[in-house]
Every structure is written in structure tokens, then in C-alpha cells.
Design a protein around this motif. Sequence first.
Motif, short mmCIF file in Angstrom:
data_model
loop_
_atom_site.label_atom_id
_atom_site.label_comp_id
_atom_site.label_asym_id
_atom_site.label_seq_id
_atom_site.Cartn_x
_atom_site.Cartn_y
_atom_site.Cartn_z
N LYS A 377 0.83 -1.21 0.00
CA LYS A 377 0.00 0.00 0.00
C LYS A 377 0.86 1.26 0.00
N GLU A 378 1.89 1.28 0.84
CA GLU A 378 2.72 2.48 0.96
C GLU A 378 3.67 2.65 -0.23
N LYS A 381 1.08 4.09 -3.00
CA LYS A 381 0.43 5.38 -2.73
C LYS A 381 1.09 6.55 -3.48
N ILE A 413 -6.33 2.33 -0.44
CA ILE A 413 -5.76 3.68 -0.33
C ILE A 413 -6.85 4.72 -0.49
N ASP A 417 -7.83 7.32 2.53
CA ASP A 417 -7.46 8.72 2.26
C ASP A 417 -8.66 9.57 1.85
#
Length: 476
Positions: A377-378, A381, A413, A417
Motif C-alpha cells: 500500500k505504501e 500510494k 488507499i 485517504d
Amino acid sequence: MCLPYLLHKQLMHNYTDSVNYLYNLQKHGIKLGLGNSERLMELLGEPQKSFRSVHIAGTNGKGSTSAIIASILKESGLKVGLYTSPHLVSFTERIRINNKEIAEYEVVELTNKIRNKMQNAPSLTLPLNSELNPTFFEFVTAMAFYYFALNKVDWCVVETGMGGRLDATNILLPEVCIITNIGLDHTEFLGESISDIAAEKAGIIKQGVPLVTAADNQEALKILEAVAKNRGSQIHIYGKDFKSTLKSMDDKHIVFDYSGSSSGSSLSGDNICRQYSNLNLPLSGKYQLYNASLAIRACEILMQGNVCISDETVRSGLSNLIFEGRLERISRNPPIIIDSAHNPEAARALSDTVREIFPEPKKIILIVGIMRDKDIKEVLKPLIRISDVVILTKPKGERAAQPDTLEDAIRNIGTTDNTSYTALTILKTNSVSEAIELAKNIRHKENIILITGSFYTAGEAKEILGKTGVFSNLRE
């Protein structure tokens, strides 16, 4: 058939067998510890003691920093070994002398020699009733050091594989240690916190050996400073003891000024702490400024130890650098760029650089494949935020995450967010080659194809587009 053809065919068969043997050692997994490396070094006659060395750890930037130092030393007239990992396409990329890769026949010879030594002299190195079962990385590290010793290199620049304290390369007694930066990566082996990871990487710091770092996390810096103080090692910190200023950047290179300082360090004299203007490095990305600065500072320290490095060889070492897989353009028509960013910090740096060097109206078609043990995920992103089309793919190898997993991460994400990605075109393929063909078919005039997410993905793309290798899909 002509004799040269038959000889070449036999060589490649033997080379394939050797590389197969090495990768089969992956069955032993990843072992953090120095026992096997110490035993292998004893068997091989302690080759690590035959050359002077620079040892480099860190979360990102190890490879670039290593290559820059090796290039400067080479330009200074020295015979320089360079050991890095992983490779992009060919196993031989890992072991180089004066930037020339080890030959396939030498891989065959060294693999056989080391295997024979392990089989014929176990009693010299092993406790009673124990076996020497090195991992892939332990065996290859031993091969590299043995190769450098046999070829009588003057210096060796060595990148750690993972961590530092228990890394197979940590049998060295270097003259400079470098820790590039510290971020969250390999947490399953190094610890869940920055402080845990910093402590592991600080394990390369040796008694009285200078440490150079660009770590900017205060928690990590406190640990590095404490370990350095405890071991009587002078620490040189980017932004405090040396610094650089970026003057210009495009997709091919950066130009920068460097300023060394004797304030707070053991260096003294204008001939040691140098000032350079308009240095040219043929790598793009702001983060390369830190890697180059670390390399120059390390060379300043070596100068104090009477290593003959001049202003001219620093400049030529930077400008003549050849290093692949970092914002590397591998095709001009269509424009395709690969980068080996494989963790969140590297992905953020790549995203920032791409947006700066390719401003609107350039559109990014992102091809991304990530290993399933990474923070998917990071990593995604920052990359999806610069992209108009995302092609999710899966490079070869069991560690690769499925495209469906990547898609789920993107949807997640958007949820966390409060951002809608409905305007983002998301496509999926089952291979890197399919992804490249798809990107070519949907590309328009202002599109740039960016391939990233892993060394596996970048290397496979490079091989597909022309560079050959053996077992390139197997990397550690």
C-alpha cells in the motif's frame, strides 16, 4: 559445428548449472549470523584480509553510493572490487573489478572450488557433528571476496545485503563505514521500529573506524551517534559536517556543489575538506545528491589516510559513472524508464523526481509489480498519484504479489485517504511482457512509460527490451 560454438555451448551449460546450484541454496532461507561466513573465510584462506575496504549499509541508496565510490577509486588508478546486490538481469552484475563483471567461466570455476573446499575440509571449520550449509547470499559473498583476493584488488567497496550487524558481509574490517539512511524495510528480519532497524544497521560500525551517514531521522541518528561514541568512531553527518546543493536536474543527470567541513569532525585542512562546484553525476533524482555526497565524504576520509585521490579523479569518477536500474531510460521510442524502487521511501523519492523532471503535460503510464512481503500500500500510494494509467503486473518468482492484491491495495488507499480513484485507469496483466505490450498499445504522444516496484520488475523489463541474462528472474 565449429569448435568455438561447442565450447561456448558447454560453458553456458556449466554456467547454468552453477547458477542453478547457487539459487538452490535459497532453500536454506535467510540466516542472519556470521558463523557460516567466518567458516567459509577460514576455508578460503581469509580473503577478506587481503584488500582494503569500504562497507555500506542503509535502507536505500547503498548501490548508488557503492558504485560512485568504486568509480572514484578506479579513476584514481586503483584496482577496485565492487560487490552489490541484487542484480537486474545477470548474476555477474554482482561482482565486478574496475566495473568489469565477473565472467561466466569464473563463476563456474569459483563455485566448483568453494564446493570442493566445503566437501573436503569440513573438520577445519566446523564443530563436531555439524554441517556447513551456507545460504545463497553467504556463498556468493564468499565467492566475491575470494575472487577479489585472487585478482589482488587494492580496494573493495561492499554493500550489505540486509541490515548490518549479522549480515554476511560484516566480517570485513573496513576503513570507512557508511549508513546511507534508515527506513522501515525488511521489518520481519530487522525489527518493527526505526530504532530496531537503526541498531541492526549500526552493527557495521567498527572500533575506531569513521562512520558517514545521511540518516535524518532523529531517533535513528541518536542510536548511530551512541554506537559510534561507544566504539570510538568519528561520525560524519550530512547537513552538519558536509553538504551539497542541487543546481540542476533532468532525466539524465544532476549537477551540484559540494562543501566539506572540518567542523565537528576529525578531518582538517583545506586539502582534505574540499569544496567542489558544478559536479556532474549521470544519475537523476534529488536523492542521488545524498548518495554522491556520502561517497565524496568517504573519499575525503580516505585522503586523510594517504589514499591518492585528486580533485580531478573525484570529478571524473562522478561523471564517468555507469550504474543501471535507477531512473534509467531503456527505450526512447516509446520512452520507457525503469527504476528499482521497492519500498515506501524509495517510491516517494521516485514519485517526487518524476513529477519534477516530467512536468505536465507529460502523462505517466505506470507498470508496477511488487513483492508480496513489501508494504504494498505504501509503495503504491505515491506512485499512483503521479500516474494516469496504472498497469498492475506480476514479475516471475514466487515472492511476487498478484495483480489482484495490488488492486485491492489501491482501493484501500482510496478508502483510507477519502480519495476517489475512479478517474484512474487500472489495468491488470499476468506478466511484465504483457504489461509492456499493453502500455505501448495505449500510449499517446505525451505518455511516458514508467516501470517500477521491484528489482525483479525492473530487471525483467530490461531483459525483455534487449539485455540478456541467465536466471534473471531469481534475485535475493
